[in-house]
Motif scaffolding. Sequence first.
Motif, PDB file in Angstrom:
ATOM      1  N   ARG A 157       0.829  -1.212   0.000  1.00 40.38           N
ATOM      2  CA  ARG A 157       0.000   0.000   0.000  1.00 40.38           C
ATOM      3  C   ARG A 157       0.865   1.263   0.000  1.00 40.38           C
ATOM      4  O   ARG A 157       0.401   2.349  -0.325  1.00 40.38           O
ATOM      5  CB  ARG A 157      -0.905  -0.022   1.233  1.00 40.38           C
ATOM      6  N   SER A 169     -11.128   3.006   0.632  1.00 40.37           N
ATOM      7  CA  SER A 169     -10.158   2.195   1.346  1.00 40.37           C
ATOM      8  C   SER A 169     -10.540   2.058   2.820  1.00 40.37           C
ATOM      9  O   SER A 169     -10.479   0.982   3.389  1.00 40.37           O
ATOM     10  CB  SER A 169      -8.780   2.824   1.221  1.00 40.37           C
ATOM     11  N   VAL A 227      -1.228   4.660  -2.250  1.00 43.92           N
ATOM     12  CA  VAL A 227      -2.643   4.988  -2.169  1.00 43.92           C
ATOM     13  C   VAL A 227      -2.857   6.418  -2.616  1.00 43.92           C
ATOM     14  O   VAL A 227      -2.179   7.329  -2.161  1.00 43.92           O
ATOM     15  CB  VAL A 227      -3.158   4.803  -0.723  1.00 43.92           C
TER      16      VAL A 227
END
Length: 177
Positions: free
Chosen positions: A119, A164, A154
């Motif tokens: 991520r 998310s 992200v």
Amino acid sequence: MEAANLAPTSEGSPHQAALDLLPSTLAVLCAGNDQRRTGLIVESALWIPTEPPTVAVALRAGHRIEPLIRDTRAFALCPIHAGDRLLLKRFGAGARESADPFDCFRVERLATGSPCLTRAQGAIDCELIRHIDLDMGMTMYVGRVLASRRYDGVDTSASRLKASLDEHCNHDSLLAS
């Protein structure tokens, strides 16, 4: 440990694309083995332009990550977006110490076996070459970069971050049932 043979992602070092994320960003310092893993947000990380590529990271002495770094002789730095509230919550100062902060994230292991958050914006996997206790209650770790990856990270725009966080909340509610 042997350095990973990666094709260059930028001019110069094969690790340049990931190293370019330092020092202008926050990073999650990660360490672990098969039984235990942990991480924390650090603001003091930089790369030292030497051959082989080297990074240094400083943190307050006494954090629970220190024995893992000492025992595994390795760590990973995962630069993150400053607006990624989920990572800031899971790895920041107020994070619960009893829980595994990596539980709801996709993780990969590169050369050393340290957990690397996919991520994040990238991962810099290092073999520990020096541990320095500083007089002001700080500890510095210096590591030789063995492997690195650049991730998409992200997008912290409201829609992607909300999706998310909703996904994370749904994951937590499934675990609670």
